[in-house]
Design a protein around this motif. Structure first.
Motif, PDB file in Angstrom:
ATOM      1  N   ILE A 361       8.978   5.070   5.000  1.00 49.37           N
ATOM      2  CA  ILE A 361       7.783   4.423   5.533  1.00 49.37           C
ATOM      3  C   ILE A 361       6.562   5.105   5.417  1.00 49.37           C
ATOM      4  N   ARG A 362       5.456   5.031   4.741  1.00 48.31           N
ATOM      5  CA  ARG A 362       4.489   5.648   4.383  1.00 48.31           C
ATOM      6  C   ARG A 362       2.826   5.075   4.268  1.00 48.31           C
ATOM      7  N   PRO A 363       1.828   5.281   4.498  1.00 51.60           N
ATOM      8  CA  PRO A 363       0.724   4.502   4.164  1.00 51.60           C
ATOM      9  C   PRO A 363       0.226   4.785   2.668  1.00 51.60           C
ATOM     10  N   VAL A 364      -0.183   3.528   2.248  1.00 53.60           N
ATOM     11  CA  VAL A 364      -1.084   3.861   0.866  1.00 53.60           C
ATOM     12  C   VAL A 364      -2.499   4.189   1.352  1.00 53.60           C
ATOM     13  N   CYS A 365      -3.240   4.799   0.205  1.00 55.77           N
ATOM     14  CA  CYS A 365      -4.599   4.975   0.559  1.00 55.77           C
ATOM     15  C   CYS A 365      -5.796   3.969   0.080  1.00 55.77           C
ATOM     16  N   LEU A 366      -6.722   3.831   1.128  1.00 53.97           N
ATOM     17  CA  LEU A 366      -7.661   2.807   0.830  1.00 53.97           C
ATOM     18  C   LEU A 366      -8.479   3.457  -0.370  1.00 53.97           C
ATOM     19  N   PRO A 367      -9.193   2.610  -1.259  1.00 53.31           N
ATOM     20  CA  PRO A 367     -10.005   3.358  -2.277  1.00 53.31           C
ATOM     21  C   PRO A 367     -11.297   3.798  -1.793  1.00 53.31           C
ATOM     22  N   ASN A 368     -11.850   5.162  -1.905  1.00 60.76           N
ATOM     23  CA  ASN A 368     -13.051   5.319  -1.437  1.00 60.76           C
ATOM     24  C   ASN A 368     -14.138   4.818  -2.276  1.00 60.76           C
ATOM     25  N   PRO A 369     -15.517   4.804  -1.706  1.00 64.21           N
ATOM     26  CA  PRO A 369     -16.505   4.508  -2.440  1.00 64.21           C
ATOM     27  C   PRO A 369     -16.660   5.812  -3.555  1.00 64.21           C
ATOM     28  N   GLY A 370     -17.103   5.370  -4.824  1.00 63.57           N
ATOM     29  CA  GLY A 370     -17.366   6.375  -5.685  1.00 63.57           C
ATOM     30  C   GLY A 370     -15.882   6.545  -6.720  1.00 63.57           C
ATOM     31  N   MET A 371     -14.921   5.652  -6.288  1.00 64.04           N
ATOM     32  CA  MET A 371     -13.752   5.677  -6.990  1.00 64.04           C
ATOM     33  C   MET A 371     -13.991   4.872  -8.500  1.00 64.04           C
ATOM     34  N   MET A 372     -13.612   5.693  -9.647  1.00 66.43           N
ATOM     35  CA  MET A 372     -13.884   5.071 -11.015  1.00 66.43           C
ATOM     36  C   MET A 372     -12.587   4.879 -11.391  1.00 66.43           C
ATOM     37  N   PHE A 373     -11.991   3.798 -11.940  1.00 61.67           N
ATOM     38  CA  PHE A 373     -10.938   3.615 -12.704  1.00 61.67           C
ATOM     39  C   PHE A 373     -11.102   3.073 -14.072  1.00 61.67           C
ATOM     40  N   GLU A 374     -10.115   3.311 -14.878  1.00 63.54           N
ATOM     41  CA  GLU A 374     -10.403   2.909 -16.317  1.00 63.54           C
ATOM     42  C   GLU A 374     -10.174   1.444 -16.403  1.00 63.54           C
ATOM     43  N   PRO A 375     -11.102   0.781 -17.463  1.00 67.68           N
ATOM     44  CA  PRO A 375     -11.141  -0.753 -17.515  1.00 67.68           C
ATOM     45  C   PRO A 375      -9.637  -1.464 -17.552  1.00 67.68           C
ATOM     46  N   THR A 376      -8.632  -0.529 -18.165  1.00 64.71           N
ATOM     47  CA  THR A 376      -7.317  -1.242 -18.216  1.00 64.71           C
ATOM     48  C   THR A 376      -6.254  -0.115 -17.289  1.00 64.71           C
TER      49      THR A 376
END
Length: 492
Positions: A361-376
């Motif tokens: 049982i562990r938490p996942v991280c919320l995405p921070n402002p400034g996060m950039m991911f690939e289009p795919t």
């Protein structure tokens, strides 16, 4: 988790069962002509984004039915019912016009002159320079509620300067865990979950910082901070309010590509949300007290928190039947959620008693402002949803890898024809065969970046399960991060 005959092993092709709720309220066959193409380009500057700006084109609407996994239709055949529907529709239009007039009047009445900013819905106007100055000027303190944030994949602490009207990284000079805990508390975290506060090399090239003034005395943290062009340590604060996004069974991830049963320790943030002993939706743990799920899961008549029980760290539904689970204390749906279009399909659940974190049982991280991911960007979905359309929920937690689908593809006339708004993300394979399905609603869409697992979306809707050109649609968590923190702050 629906899985039809799989795509060729050398290249899994686009497909995903869009979100579909179990036991969803009836009447959700949607006329696609009602959807207005979203203005483009859209790129909210104050929130993180996964996908670059793209223009969506207008075309002839495709025939698509929104299915939050579990819907039933009612067919009206008599002329009398048609007349009643027409009368009701006219009444709704008139009521809508009256409501619109009232809202317009309130907006004009409460609009702030001279570039002032309104405090929530109170009608009180204050100067922009009073925001985040350490003193509450709004009746409910709204002006001091969101003055700190974590930026980018390295969790760089940034503080808002009311004087310069901009965000600045905090210099590591004289900083310590005590101040870090205060900053985390101001974001809505429980200080008991505090993980770390450390200095890291400033690789962003900041030319201005927020620094501590230790001679300021015993005053509010933000009154101790001042803007400076000098940072002697040349390091900025990296703040982790909670140890999130870690998984113990990372060596088994290659099993998930085809859609398989999860192993103990995999997807530890996944929860099963039950009503009267029956799995209805999924969710994601973000703190010991808070779960992210989909707003359509908690629509009437399921909006009462007393109906819900959350289970975590258990892979099989048959085992949950014998457990007590965690009772839900509060449910908060996004105020702009649209039950027809599924726009802003996100909700929060606060537990009566917090989770006790362990390897399962562990938490996942919320995405921070400034996060950039690939289009795919490659992501993973997990849940106990049906393994085929209109099938029964799975006893075992399943997971599968799906890539994000670029908005211009998902909004094409052959897919969802401009029904995808900036608050949504498409993910899956356009060829079909792999997707989320009934019962997966509200569950996580996650990705791994910089050795951390991030919550990219929550399972929202789709047309059927694993159909060609009907991928899954997920709530875009990058759009909702600020809202989530605000709710955590207001409901500590």
């Amino acid at each position: 988790m629906a899985l039809n005959s799989g795509p060729p092993a050398f290249a899994p092709y686009y497909e995903n069962h869009g979100y579909q709720l179990e036991n969803y309220p009836p009447g959700h066959l949607v006329n696609t002509n009602a959807y207005v193409p979203y203005p483009a380009p859209y790129c909210p500057s104050a929130v993180p984004q996964y996908i670059p700006r793209v223009l969506t084109h207008t075309s002839t609407p495709a025939t698509v039915h929104l299915q939050p996994k579990s819907s039933s239709g009612i067919v009206f055949t008599s002329k009398a019912k048609k007349i009643v529907c027409i009368v009701i529709s006219m009444g709704i239009i008139l009521i809508g016009a009256v409501i619109a007039t009232i809202f317009l009047w309130k907006f004009v009445k409460n609009s702030c002159p001279n570039s002032g900013i309104e405090c929530g819905t109170s009608g009180t106007c204050i100067s922009p320079t009073n925001w985040c100055d350490g003193i509450s000027h709004c009746p409910s303190g709204e002006d001091e509620n969101h003055c700190v944030r974590l930026y980018g994949p390295k969790f760089i602490l940034q503080v808002y300067s009311s004087h310069n009207k901009s965000w600045y990284p905090v210099c590591q000079d004289d900083w310590n865990d005590h101040y870090g805990k205060i900053a985390c508390k101001d974001m809505g975290y429980n200080m008991n979950s505090f993980f770390s506060s450390r200095g890291i090399t400033d690789d962003i090239g900041a030319t201005s910082y927020m620094k501590l003034n230790l001679s300021a005395g015993n005053v509010d943290l933000y009154e101790k901070l001042y803007n400076s062009n000098v940072c002697f340590s040349k390091m900025v604060v990296s703040l982790r309010c909670i140890e999130c996004g870690t998984m113990t069974k990372v060596n088994r991830l290659n099993r998930i590509v085809g859609g398989t049963n999860a192993a103990p320790g995999e997807w530890p943030w996944q929860v099963s949300l039950h009503v009267q002993g029956v799995h209805v939706c999924g969710g994601s743990i973000i703190t010991p007290e808070w779960i992210v799920t989909a707003a359509h899961c908690v629509e009437e008549p399921l909006s009462n928190p007393r109906y819900w029980t959350a289970f975590a760290g258990i892979l099989r539904q048959s085992v949950m039947f014998y457990g007590s689970g965690y009772k839900v204390q509060k449910i908060i749906s996004h105020p702009s959620y649209d039950s027809e279009t599924k726009n802003n399909d996100i909700a929060l659940m606060k537990l009566q008693t917090p989770f006790v974190f362990n390897e399962k049982i562990r938490p996942v991280c919320l995405p921070n402002p400034g996060m950039m991911f690939e289009p795919t960007q490659l992501c993973w979905i997990s849940g106990w949803g049906a393994t085929y359309e209109k099938g029964k929920t799975s006893d075992f937690l399943k997971a599968v890898m799906v890539p994000i689908i670029e908005p211009w593809k998902c909004n094409s006339r052959y897919v969802y024809n401009n029904m995808i708004t900036p608050s949504m993300i498409c993910a899956g394979y356009l060829r079909g065969k792999i997707d989320s399905c009934q019962g997966d609603s509200g569950g996580p869409l996650v990705t791994k970046k910089d050795s951390v697992w991030w919550l990219v979306g929550d399972t929202s809707w789709g047309s059927g399960c694993a159909k060609t050109n009907r991928p899954g649609v997920y709530g875009n968590l990058t759009v909702f991060t600020d809202w989530i923190y605000q709710q955590m702050q207001a409901n500590r």
